[in-house]
Each structure stands twice: as structure tokens, then as C-alpha cells.
Write an enzyme that holds these catalytic residues in place. Structure first.
Site, short mmCIF file in Angstrom:
data_model
loop_
_atom_site.label_atom_id
_atom_site.label_comp_id
_atom_site.label_asym_id
_atom_site.label_seq_id
_atom_site.Cartn_x
_atom_site.Cartn_y
_atom_site.Cartn_z
N HIS A 85 -8.10 -5.37 -0.29
CA HIS A 85 -6.90 -4.63 0.09
C HIS A 85 -6.39 -5.17 1.43
O HIS A 85 -7.16 -5.43 2.34
CB HIS A 85 -7.24 -3.15 0.22
CG HIS A 85 -6.05 -2.28 0.47
ND1 HIS A 85 -5.17 -1.92 -0.52
CD2 HIS A 85 -5.57 -1.70 1.62
CE1 HIS A 85 -4.22 -1.17 -0.02
NE2 HIS A 85 -4.44 -1.01 1.29
N ASP A 101 -10.25 -4.05 -4.52
CA ASP A 101 -9.33 -3.06 -3.94
C ASP A 101 -9.37 -1.78 -4.76
O ASP A 101 -9.17 -1.82 -5.97
CB ASP A 101 -7.91 -3.64 -3.92
CG ASP A 101 -6.91 -2.73 -3.23
OD1 ASP A 101 -7.28 -1.61 -2.82
OD2 ASP A 101 -5.74 -3.14 -3.10
N SER A 156 0.83 -1.20 0.00
CA SER A 156 0.00 0.00 0.00
C SER A 156 0.87 1.25 0.00
O SER A 156 1.66 1.45 -0.92
CB SER A 156 -0.95 -0.04 1.20
OG SER A 156 -2.01 0.88 1.06
#
Length: 392
Positions: free
Chosen positions: A317, A287, A190
Site C-alpha cells: 500500500h 495491500d 487510498s
């Protein structure tokens, strides 16, 4: 004796009826949780999301997967752990966690950057400790994880400058940690994926340390407002990352518009990505960051970088953080391990980039996932019922 037999039969019948009702309730709950406007979820994904989104377990998505089903630690080697501080710009110091195998080495080195939207309260070393341990154990690497400074107190480019300083520190100190300074890879998820790939640009541009490979889990690659389908469809927050958090991250970390366009914050828009190390980019079907991660893979490949890309279907995610509980998470971690081992040997091949679609677990793995999902669902429903009784 006859009377006892009748009582026993009635008890067995009652038990069967109760068991059947409970099974029906659990099945109905799982089917309900699997059904979303965006598509049908695998059972394991559905129950994990239900647990997180309804605070039914002592869990934050950035902390650790629920310890409902054991697993994930089998086969892990005994590691040495050290928590230190290293200096960065501005006379500041940042915490660094180091895991390394026992032995003389030299071992390959992995520099890992945790996710967490660049902001205080969304991620840190403790929240990603299971990923750090897994990586060190299964790759036989020294894993160095810097806790870069966070927004809003520290805005762009503080995080990436900390990351680059950590890369230089890693090269300088690798041998003292029994690591190989010529075999340093970077890794992140991320926001951490953003930092990991950005510092490969910085190393190229500043003639800095050579990076062997980069592994990016669902990286954020742009702060710009782009018409990306995944951002539109999966931005509610149900899939563990919301549009509001993404906006907060931009306001906190990159509050000025020029920052959104900088290649060190939005690597998707860098003019030239040539000369960067081979990359593995893993994305998740459900996601908001899926499309920008895959577009970044295409751009890297277009600029001559060797890229391996995988989209894991049926997951959200942050799914690799759940590798102790989700087979897809374990598969993602195992794919990263294989890629890092190739980086150690330099044997990547030269195939053209294609996006590999990874299906949810099949066969016996699917049966296991389904069984565990129903077990977790039973636990969650039982806990919900207990909480209601206590509140009453």
C-alpha cells in the site's frame, strides 16, 4: 621493501575479509527482511518496508520516499506552483495546491485527492507533493490538489462535499489557470481514491461538471465488514496499512452505520455506476485494500464503464509514493500518465475489462533494483550501528 610488501598483502587480505564479512551481513539482512509469513518480498520492497517500520530514516509513509538513492526528478519540467484557499460549504475554506506548466495552454486539468485515512495526521498536500509534481510535469496538466476537511472534526460527507465543491470550482476557474474546463480528470490514492471516484457519481447525479477520466491508486471502496482475503492477510500494518487504522478511519469519518452503506462513502455498493468516466484502477499485491479495489473495477465494468485494472506484484500500500526510489512506483505513475493522455485525446478503445498483473522489475531493471536495495541496506545497517553506539 620485502617487509613493506608483506604488510601490504596482510592489509589487503584483512580488507578483503572485512569486505566479505560486511557483504555477508548485508546479504543476510536483506534475505531476512525479504522473508515474511505472507510471501517473499522483492529486495527493494523489503528494505523500504524495514526502513519505514523501524524508523531508520527520517520518513513517514505519507511524507516522502527516502532520499537514499537519487532519481525521480530527471526530465521533470519547470512548474509554476500556487497555494490558495477556496470556499466550501459551511462558510469554511480549504487549502488548495496548484501546479501548472509554463506556457499559454490551454492544458488538461487533473484534480488530485491525497490519501491519509480521512483523518488528521495521516496525509496532506505536503505528504503527496512528489505525486502532484510528477503528474503535472509528465502529463503537461494543471494539477489542482484540494486539502479536504478531515475527521474526526469533520465527518462524512464533509470530505466528499469538499471534493465536489473543488470540482465545481475547478471547472469555473480552469481558464484563469490556463486549463481546459472540458478536459478535467480526477485522481487519488487510498482515501483520496475513494473521494475521486465518489465525486464522479456526485457529478453524474447532480448534473455537474463532466469528468474525462478517473485514476485510482489502491482506493478504499467500502466501509462494510466484508470477507475480503486481502484484508485478512495483509492487515498487520507491516505493509503500511493496518486493520486498526482502517477501524479508526471508519470510527472517525463514518461513525454511524448508515454512513457505511451510503454509495458516497462505499462506492462498491452503489446500485448503479453507469455513466461514470473511464477508470484506471491500480492495486498492490501486499495491500489490505487490494481486493475491494479490484472488485470495484469489476463492478464499474459490469455497469458499462470502460475500466483498465492493474495489480502490481511485490509491492505494498502506498507504493506509488515511493516512485523516486522504487521502479514499480515509477511504473505505476507512468501507467497513470499514459491513461491521462488518452483521456485528453478521448482514445480509450472499447476492450473488455481484464486485470493486468504487473510483475516486479525484470532484467537490467531488476539488477538495478537489487543493487540499490543492497546499498540502502548497507546505509540502514550503518545507521542502526551508529545509533547503538550513540545510545551506549
Amino acid at each position: 621493501m620485502l617487509h613493506i610488501r608483506k604488510v601490504f598483502k596482510k592489509a589487503m587480505l584483512a580488507s578483503f575479509i572485512i569486505f566479505s564479512l560486511l557483504l555477508l551481513i548485508i546479504t543476510g539482512a536483506v534475505l531476512l527482511w525479504q522473508t515474511t509469513d505472507e510471501g517473499r518480498l522483492p529486495a527493494k520492497t523489503a528494505v523500504v518496508l524495514h526502513a519505514v517500520n523501524n524508523n531508520l530514516v527520517d520518513l513517514d509513509i505519507n511524507v516522502k520516499p527516502p532520499r537514499i538513492v537519487s532519481g525521480g526528478t530527471e526530465g521533470e519540467a519547470v512548474l509554476l506552483r500556487e497555494d490558495i484557499f477556496i470556499p466550501v460549504q459551511g462558510d469554511a475554506q480549504i487549502p488548495v495546491r496548484i501546479y501548472r506548466p509554463r506556457g499559454e495552454g490551454p492544458f488538461p486539468v487533473v484534480l488530485y485527492f491525497h490519501g491519509g485515512a480521512f483523518m488528521e495526521g495521516y496525509g496532506g498536500l505536503n505528504t503527496h507533493d512528489n505525486i502532484l509534481r510528477y503528474t503535472a510535469s509528465h502529463t503537461g496538466s494543471v494539477v489542482i490538489a484540494p486539502a479536504y476537511r478531515l475527521a474526526p472534526e469533520n465527518i462524512f460527507p464533509a470530505a466528499v462535499e469538499d471534493g465536489y465543491t473543488a470540482l465545481e470550482w475547478t471547472e469555473e476557474n480552469a481558464e484563469s489557470l490556463k486549463g481546459d474546463p472540458d478536459k478535467i480528470s480526477v485522481m487519488g490514492d487510498s482515501a483520496g481514491g475513494n473521494i475521486a471516484t465518489v465525486i464522479t457519481q456526485m457529478a453524474r447525479d447532480r448534473d455537474g461538471p463532466e469528468v474525462a477520466a478517473q485514476v485510482l491508486f489502491y482506493p478504499l471502496t467500502t466501509f462494510r465488514e466484508l470477507p475480503l482475503a486481502s484484508r485478512e492477510v495483509y492487515d498487520s500494518g507491516y505493509y503500511l496499512l493496518s486493520r486498526s487504522v482502517m477501524h479508526q478511519a471508519r470510527e472517525a469519518y463514518a461513525p454511524e452505520e448508515w454512513m457505511w452503506k451510503h454509495p458516497y462513502s462505499s462506492p462498491l455498493h452503489a446500485e448503479d455506476l453507469s455513466g461514470l468516466p473511464p477508470a484506471l484502477i491500480i492495486t498492490a499485491e501486499f495491500d489490505p485494500l487490494r481486493d475491494e479495489g479490484e472488485q470495484y473495477a469489476e463492478k464499474l465494468s459490469g455497469d458499462g464503464v470502460l475500466v483498465q485494472g492493474s495489480r502490481y506484484r511485490g509491492v505494498m500500500h502506498g507504493f506509488v509514493s515511493f516512485h523516486e526510489v522504487m521502479q514499480s512506483g515509477r511504473n505505476g505513475m507512468q501507467e497513470a500518465v499514459v491513461f491521462l493522455r488518452r483521456a485528453e485525446s478521448g482514445n480509450f478503445g472499447s476492450s473488455d475489462y481484464t486485470l493486468n498483473i504487473k510483475e516486479p522489475p525484470q532484467g537490467l531493471s531488476r539488477i538495478r533494483e537489487q543493487t540499490e536495495a543492497f546499498a540502502i541496506a548497507a546505509y540502514l545497517l550503518g545507521r542502526s550501528g551508529a545509533d547503538l553506539i550513540i545510545r551506549e
